[in-house]
Design a protein around this motif. Structure first.
Motif, PDB file in Angstrom:
ATOM      1  N   UNK B  59       0.844  -1.197   0.000  1.00 56.83           N
ATOM      2  CA  UNK B  59       0.000   0.000   0.000  1.00 56.83           C
ATOM      3  C   UNK B  59       0.880   1.248   0.000  1.00 56.83           C
ATOM      4  N   UNK B  60       1.893   1.232   0.868  1.00 63.91           N
ATOM      5  CA  UNK B  60       2.770   2.403   0.924  1.00 63.91           C
ATOM      6  C   UNK B  60       3.491   2.603  -0.413  1.00 63.91           C
ATOM      7  N   UNK B  62       2.499   1.711  -3.294  1.00 65.18           N
ATOM      8  CA  UNK B  62       1.584   2.161  -4.334  1.00 65.18           C
ATOM      9  C   UNK B  62       1.356   3.663  -4.229  1.00 65.18           C
ATOM     10  N   UNK B  63       1.426   4.190  -3.000  1.00 62.12           N
ATOM     11  CA  UNK B  63       1.273   5.639  -2.858  1.00 62.12           C
ATOM     12  C   UNK B  63       2.505   6.373  -3.358  1.00 62.12           C
TER      13      UNK B  63
END
Lengths: 228, 228
Positions: B59-60, B62-63
């Motif tokens: 998730x990180x 992807x940001x």
DNA sequence: TGCCTCAATCTGGTATGGAAGATTGCGGCG
DNA sequence: CGCCGCAATCTTCCATACCAGATTGAGGCA
């Protein structure tokens, strides 16, 4: 009680993403106040989901600098920090100045119509003293210029910074809409005239207002700020 | 086989954070190639943890724009996109130009020693043709200027953008270290002389090199790029 | 009264299993 | 030979359970 929209299931939007959107709005609009705890389990209950999607939402929000997640300590809405706000202003100003320069270079007569359209809507919002409408149009105006300059992507970054700035704005309920509109008009004119330096100058002043908001906000809500 | 450092357990650093650091490095150095799948379960096996911390790491990432996570589709390293690289350059340039201006305004004689120290180390790296050492010193140099200008925070943002740029740099193995060093010296001189415009000019040229790297990189590794 | 201790209860981090959609490859049919 | 359909296998997302450290509050002791 906030519940996740059960009907639309917008495309593939995931629960975590919806929670991010809601919490972000809550934080920016000060429904969740600086310093407030945001417990994973309580938030999970609130949204009717398990802790997992909430947790992932909090990770995203922490990357936006809106909450502070530390192992085995309560997650909290980050207090407003004067430095963080000024940093965000620095970033926004740097990015948007460059956008203005580029826009002024690229401007074509065709832009005139698009920009004046937005300015017209702003006129109406000012006449009606509709703060939230003007706020939305304000953002749309700045974003439109970025898109016209071919760097719409950059606005996503500015948007992330704006979260910090908007919290202050909502504290002070900035109400001098007429002045903002005048500045928007000046920026538009400068861009269409190809005068990048002029556009830059007006923009810097336009953005500089945050410092006064910061002062009044701090005075009115001292405990929203980080002690120093 | 990469395994998580079992010994240090650095402060409260979490597994997810360590995985982010490792994967980010893998992606930037092209050990994980654009388009490669990054499965949660496989990665969990690789690091000897469960899928959950891996998921949060992804998730990180992807940001940061390094991987593409979509529901029920394989997570993949994002292909290099010419537009994304140029966007990242735009952002970095906008931010760093503003840093240069500010640095030139604030410069004091005391800065001289700190900057020349870094330039000296760079001399050595150039003499030894040590690419990776120079790369690290390059970053340290730019970051130092930001810190001296009182906006060290901004460099974290630039760092995020740099991930995109560094992938291209690693593709082409940019080797004209001497030229980069000369530009660093010119920037230093301009800042210490208080000549913001000069510093800005050199910097823009300094950063402009990415466009040629982009061309050669695309030629050498066409399938790392998104088709268009 | 005031302080200190300790247990109950909170916190976020991780492991694991299941669900539903996407993908893939094989087998049957025209 | 080529195409279609279906089943096995993948994927991420979510729910649940457990863990260890942090916090808190009550009770005992000086």
């Amino acid at each position: 009680m906030t519940t996740l929209s059960p009907t639309p299931t917008f495309l593939d939007e995931t629960n975590a993403e919806r929670i991010v959107a809601v919490l972000r709005e809550d934080i920016v609009r000060l429904t969740l106040k600086p310093g407030d705890p945001v417990s994973e389990s309580e938030t999970a209950l609130r949204f009717g989901v398990s802790r997992q999607p909430v947790r992932e939402a909090l990770i995203r929000l922490s990357q936006l600098g809106l909450v502070n997640v530390r192992a085995r300590k309560a997650t909290r809405v980050v207090p407003i920090s004067e430095k963080a706000v000024l940093d965000a202003r620095f970033v926004r100003e740097a990015l948007e100045v460059e956008i203005m320069r580029r826009a002024a270079q690229m401007a074509t007569p065709g832009w005139d119509r698009e920009l004046r359209l937005l300015l017209g809507s702003q006129e109406e919002a000012v006449a009606a003293q509709d703060l939230s409408a003007f706020h939305a149009l304000d953002e749309a105006f700045h974003r439109k210029i970025a898109e016209l300059a071919g760097v719409g992507f950059v606005w996503d970054l500015i948007d992330a910074q704006k979260a910090q700035l908007d919290r202050v704005r909502f504290m002070t309920l900035d109400s001098n809409l007429a002045l903002s509109l005048e500045e928007h008009k000046a920026i538009t004119a400068a861009i269409l005239a190809g005068d990048g330096a002029k556009a830059e100058g007006v923009l810097r002043k336009h953005l500089g207002k945050i410092t006064t908001h910061l002062a009044t906000g701090r005075q009115r809500f001292p405990d929203y700020f980080v002690s120093r």
